[in-house]
Design an enzyme around this catalytic site. Structure first.
Site, short mmCIF file in Angstrom:
data_model
loop_
_atom_site.label_atom_id
_atom_site.label_comp_id
_atom_site.label_asym_id
_atom_site.label_seq_id
_atom_site.Cartn_x
_atom_site.Cartn_y
_atom_site.Cartn_z
N HIS A 20 -5.96 -12.59 -15.83
CA HIS A 20 -6.14 -11.41 -16.67
C HIS A 20 -6.94 -10.34 -15.92
O HIS A 20 -7.97 -10.63 -15.34
CB HIS A 20 -6.84 -11.81 -17.96
N ASP A 28 6.77 0.96 -2.04
CA ASP A 28 7.87 1.24 -1.13
C ASP A 28 7.43 0.94 0.30
O ASP A 28 6.28 0.57 0.55
CB ASP A 28 8.36 2.68 -1.28
N HIS A 96 -1.50 11.00 -6.00
CA HIS A 96 -1.08 9.97 -5.04
C HIS A 96 -2.23 9.49 -4.16
O HIS A 96 -2.35 8.29 -3.88
CB HIS A 96 0.07 10.50 -4.18
N ASN A 120 6.00 3.64 -6.18
CA ASN A 120 4.85 2.75 -6.13
C ASN A 120 4.24 2.67 -7.52
O ASN A 120 4.19 3.67 -8.24
CB ASN A 120 3.77 3.29 -5.18
#
Length: 129
Positions: A20, A28, A96, A120
């Site tokens: 958990h 990628d 990103h 991603n």
């Protein structure tokens, strides 16, 4: 031998060891791989396996309570954005560069053969009860 599900032994075992709140980066072929994480590199050749196939396979094996993707996927890869939006209702977006920083905390990296921008996602494990 397993009858179905994920047959790749390294990936099946790595997913079984997750707990958990552990995090998994599905990425990628261009995403930097963070040091210290377990890596299962599924890339066989350019585009194989694709991000969608890997994500769908992992989602059949894993309970996900949250996910993070790059906000640039919205305009930079509409097909991937639609896939993520459809499969991950609890999805949040960050720049990103921030996603790359968040990747340093993942326990497992699954690298696909995908070669399209921003394919991603970081998944946060949930529990089945």
């Amino acid at each position: 031998m397993k009858r179905g599900g994920i047959l790749n032994g390294a990936l099946s075992g790595a997913l079984a060891r997750l707990g958990h709140t552990d995090q998994v980066l599905i990425c990628d072929s261009g995403m930097p791989i963070p040091a210290g994480a377990e890596v299962v590199d599924l890339a066989f050749t350019l585009g194989i396996p694709g991000f969608a196939e890997v994500l769908d396979g992992i989602l059949t094996e894993l309970v996900v309570e949250g996910a993070v993707a790059a906000e640039e996927v919205v305009g930079g890869n509409p097909e991937c954005h639609a896939l993520l939006d459809d499969r991950l209702p609890a999805l949040t977006y960050v720049p990103h560069e921030e996603l790359k920083l968040l990747a340093h905390a993942v326990k497992l990296v699954v690298r696909t053969g995908e070669a399209t921008p921003f394919a991603n996602v970081i998944l946060r494990c949930g529990v089945a009860f």
